[in-house]
Design an enzyme around this catalytic site. Structure first.
Site, mmCIF file in Angstrom:
data_model
loop_
_atom_site.group_PDB
_atom_site.id
_atom_site.type_symbol
_atom_site.label_atom_id
_atom_site.label_comp_id
_atom_site.label_asym_id
_atom_site.label_seq_id
_atom_site.Cartn_x
_atom_site.Cartn_y
_atom_site.Cartn_z
ATOM 1 N N ASP A 69 0.857 -1.189 0.000
ATOM 2 C CA ASP A 69 0.000 0.000 0.000
ATOM 3 C C ASP A 69 0.889 1.234 0.000
ATOM 4 O O ASP A 69 1.981 1.229 0.579
ATOM 5 C CB ASP A 69 -0.986 -0.004 1.170
ATOM 6 N N ASP A 158 -9.503 3.419 6.370
ATOM 7 C CA ASP A 158 -8.373 3.373 7.288
ATOM 8 C C ASP A 158 -8.771 4.113 8.557
ATOM 9 O O ASP A 158 -8.896 5.335 8.571
ATOM 10 C CB ASP A 158 -7.163 4.043 6.619
ATOM 11 N N GLU A 160 -7.630 4.457 12.477
ATOM 12 C CA GLU A 160 -6.532 4.128 13.375
ATOM 13 C C GLU A 160 -6.228 5.312 14.285
ATOM 14 O O GLU A 160 -6.978 6.279 14.342
ATOM 15 C CB GLU A 160 -5.295 3.741 12.567
#
Length: 270
Positions: A69, A158, A160
């Site tokens: 990624d 994503d 986090e």
């Protein structure tokens, strides 16, 4: 008389400037949350909070399909070289919040596809800045789509540690789960796919808790820089992709798909 008026006017303007210039400088030195966006990428905060093996030292996991990624931090990627090194899929950062678009997105997203890889896009969530629906719309409008061509992975979220402030973005566990659900529902309504979720088990436990409602519909992209993915968040019996290192033979982060090449194509087909 005219000279006195000019002197008075200049004195007044000088006093005004003396007051307003420092205020403008102060504003410029403290940019808003949106103006700071762009720092986050998959795993950008993981090592600082969870540590892990030294960068580039985790062996390539046995089995599965190797991938990577990237974000703007990798610049223009040499995709044919990454293909020759063994990468068969790539996930590219498209957006963050509702104000940041990856300036390298076209080169990375299309370049990986042209090299023969299965590709996908992800959104770096900033739940404190706007709703899940607003960020999902921004993501889809700026590259976070999907098509059933067998070469495009589901859109990915994503979620986090916060690179700009409090770990859980100031949200309670219930509010965070609601935010993720809002994002997911909007992505599904617009693309026909539930997003993959990128996270770490430790962050999920702290900020979402034991909520197991996402495991049935959302493929898990787990992050852990170690020799094994370790325990998974509540709701998932298995991971789909594992980000096992943030340096290695491919540009960007090192990943492995938990299955065969045929299963990876099936995930891309939907």
């Amino acid at each position: 008389m005219r000279i006195r008026r000019c002197i008075t006017l200049l004195s007044t303007l000088g006093a005004a400037l003396a007051v307003t210039v420092p205020a403008a400088a102060s504003t410029a030195s403290a940019p808003s949350d949106d103006r700071r966006h762009g720092l986050g990428h998959a795993g950008s905060t993981l090592r600082a909070h969870e540590g892990g093996a030294a960068p580039g030292t985790v062996p390539q996991p046995r089995g599965g399909v190797a991938g990577m990624d990237v974000s703007s931090h990798q610049g223009n990627v040499n995709w044919p070289a990454a293909w020759r090194a063994g990468a068969r899929f790539a996930i590219v950062k498209a957006t963050e919040g509702t104000s940041y678009r990856n300036p390298r997105y076209g080169q990375q997203y299309n370049g990986s596809y042209n090299a023969g890889m299965i590709r996908g896009a992800y959104h770096f969530a900033i739940p404190s800045s706007s709703s899940g629906a607003a960020q999902a719309d921004y993501f889809v409008d700026n590259g976070g789509g999907w098509k059933a061509d067998g070469r495009t992975l589901p859109p990915a979220l994503d979620i986090e540690y916060n690179p700009y402030g409090s770990i859980c973005y100031g949200l309670s566990r219930a509010a965070m789960a609601a935010w993720i659900d809002d994002f997911s529902r909007t992505v599904h309504a617009r693309t026909g796919r539930h997003p993959m979720i990128y996270t770490s088990t430790n962050w999920w436990k702290q900020c979402v808790g034991d909520n197991a409602s996402f495991g049935m519909k959302h493929p898990l992209w787990i992050a852990r820089y170690s020799s094994a993915p370790g325990p998974l968040p509540a709701g998932w019996a298995a991971h789909t992709i594992w980000q096992y290192d943030d340096a290695g033979r491919f540009p960007g982060d090192q990943n492995v798909f938990n299955g065969s090449a045929a299963q990876l194509r099936k995930l891309a087909t939907g």
